[in-house]
Design a protein around this motif. Structure first.
Motif, PDB file in Angstrom:
ATOM      1  N   ASN A 110      49.104  49.729  25.420  1.00 15.21           N
ATOM      2  CA  ASN A 110      47.955  49.610  26.540  1.00 15.21           C
ATOM      3  C   ASN A 110      46.977  50.364  26.545  1.00 15.21           C
ATOM      4  O   ASN A 110      46.678  51.022  27.509  1.00 15.21           O
ATOM      5  CB  ASN A 110      49.001  49.630  27.969  1.00 15.21           C
ATOM      6  CG  ASN A 110      49.919  48.747  27.839  1.00 15.21           C
ATOM      7  OD1 ASN A 110      49.995  47.629  27.746  1.00 15.21           O
ATOM      8  ND2 ASN A 110      51.310  49.228  28.291  1.00 15.21           N
TER       9      ASN A 110
ATOM     10  N   ARG B  52      44.291  50.459  29.326  1.00 16.32           N
ATOM     11  CA  ARG B  52      44.916  50.962  30.799  1.00 16.32           C
ATOM     12  C   ARG B  52      44.894  52.357  30.688  1.00 16.32           C
ATOM     13  O   ARG B  52      44.619  53.183  31.510  1.00 16.32           O
ATOM     14  CB  ARG B  52      46.346  50.318  30.832  1.00 16.32           C
ATOM     15  CG  ARG B  52      46.547  50.790  32.260  1.00 16.32           C
ATOM     16  CD  ARG B  52      48.307  50.258  32.485  1.00 16.32           C
ATOM     17  NE  ARG B  52      49.130  51.106  32.455  1.00 16.32           N
ATOM     18  CZ  ARG B  52      50.416  51.165  31.981  1.00 16.32           C
ATOM     19  NH1 ARG B  52      51.068  49.943  31.954  1.00 16.32           N
ATOM     20  NH2 ARG B  52      51.306  52.274  32.019  1.00 16.32           N
ATOM     21  N   TYR B  53      45.398  52.872  29.386  1.00 13.21           N
ATOM     22  CA  TYR B  53      45.353  54.436  29.421  1.00 13.21           C
ATOM     23  C   TYR B  53      43.957  55.005  29.403  1.00 13.21           C
ATOM     24  O   TYR B  53      43.537  56.114  29.858  1.00 13.21           O
ATOM     25  CB  TYR B  53      46.252  54.789  28.146  1.00 13.21           C
ATOM     26  CG  TYR B  53      47.532  54.564  28.335  1.00 13.21           C
ATOM     27  CD1 TYR B  53      48.287  55.383  29.402  1.00 13.21           C
ATOM     28  CD2 TYR B  53      48.245  53.523  27.688  1.00 13.21           C
ATOM     29  CE1 TYR B  53      49.885  55.102  29.340  1.00 13.21           C
ATOM     30  CE2 TYR B  53      49.816  53.247  27.951  1.00 13.21           C
ATOM     31  CZ  TYR B  53      50.349  53.960  28.993  1.00 13.21           C
ATOM     32  OH  TYR B  53      51.600  53.775  29.111  1.00 13.21           O
TER      33      TYR B  53
END
Length: 167
Positions: free
Chosen positions: A25, A28-29
């Motif tokens: 992800n 997202r991070y």
């Protein structure tokens, strides 16, 4: 957890960088790092080919394994240990089994504890090196592929003994 801990670390040690490898992800991070205010200190290369792991890990002074699962394996810890890196992790049964007393283990879920352990190692490079060297020795003594294979074979022998030949 690690991105939030990074903010606390960077507040005290502004020249610290975090390399977070292997996150599926990544976007997202990256957005989280922006929101937290550490995007300029966090690198997210995404999935790193296995053959490049060593060169990426060699860039670090400290490894972090902030996994919270009490039962799921933590193979990355073994890689960090084999590289001779001091390791910061959450205090889970798996982390304790691998790291023993040589890991810097924070209470599970404690961002403050994770950050403080990272900072402690950054403040004392000699202690960080000592822990890393001892973790490498521990990995070589207990967790090589050969040892693991022998252990698995022994387990199979105990639970699935060969039937006696029929005479």
């Amino acid at each position: 957890h690690l991105i939030h801990a990074a903010k606390l670390v960077v507040e005290q040690r502004p020249n610290t960088y975090f390399l977070l490898m292997g996150f599926p992800n990544q976007e997202r991070y990256g957005k989280l790092a922006e929101r937290v205010g550490v995007a300029d200190r966090v690198r997210l290369p995404g999935m790193v080919p296995r053959e490049q792991n060593v060169s990426h890990l060699a860039l670090g002074d400290i490894a972090a394994g902030p996994k919270l699962s009490a039962t799921e394996g933590a193979g990355k810890l073994l890689c960090y240990m084999a590289m001779g890196l001091p390791v910061v992790a959450f205090d889970t049964p798996v982390s304790r089994e691998y790291l023993g007393d040589l890991g810097m283990c924070a209470q599970p879920g404690s961002i403050d504890g994770l950050a403080e352990n990272i900072l402690a190692l950054l403040r004392d490079p000699a202690e960080a090196r000592r822990r890393g060297q001892q973790l490498r020795r521990r990995a070589l003594e207990r967790y090589t592929w050969e040892q693991s294979g022998r252990q698995i074979a022994d387990i199979y022998k105990r639970v699935c003994p060969r039937p006696r030949s029929m005479l």
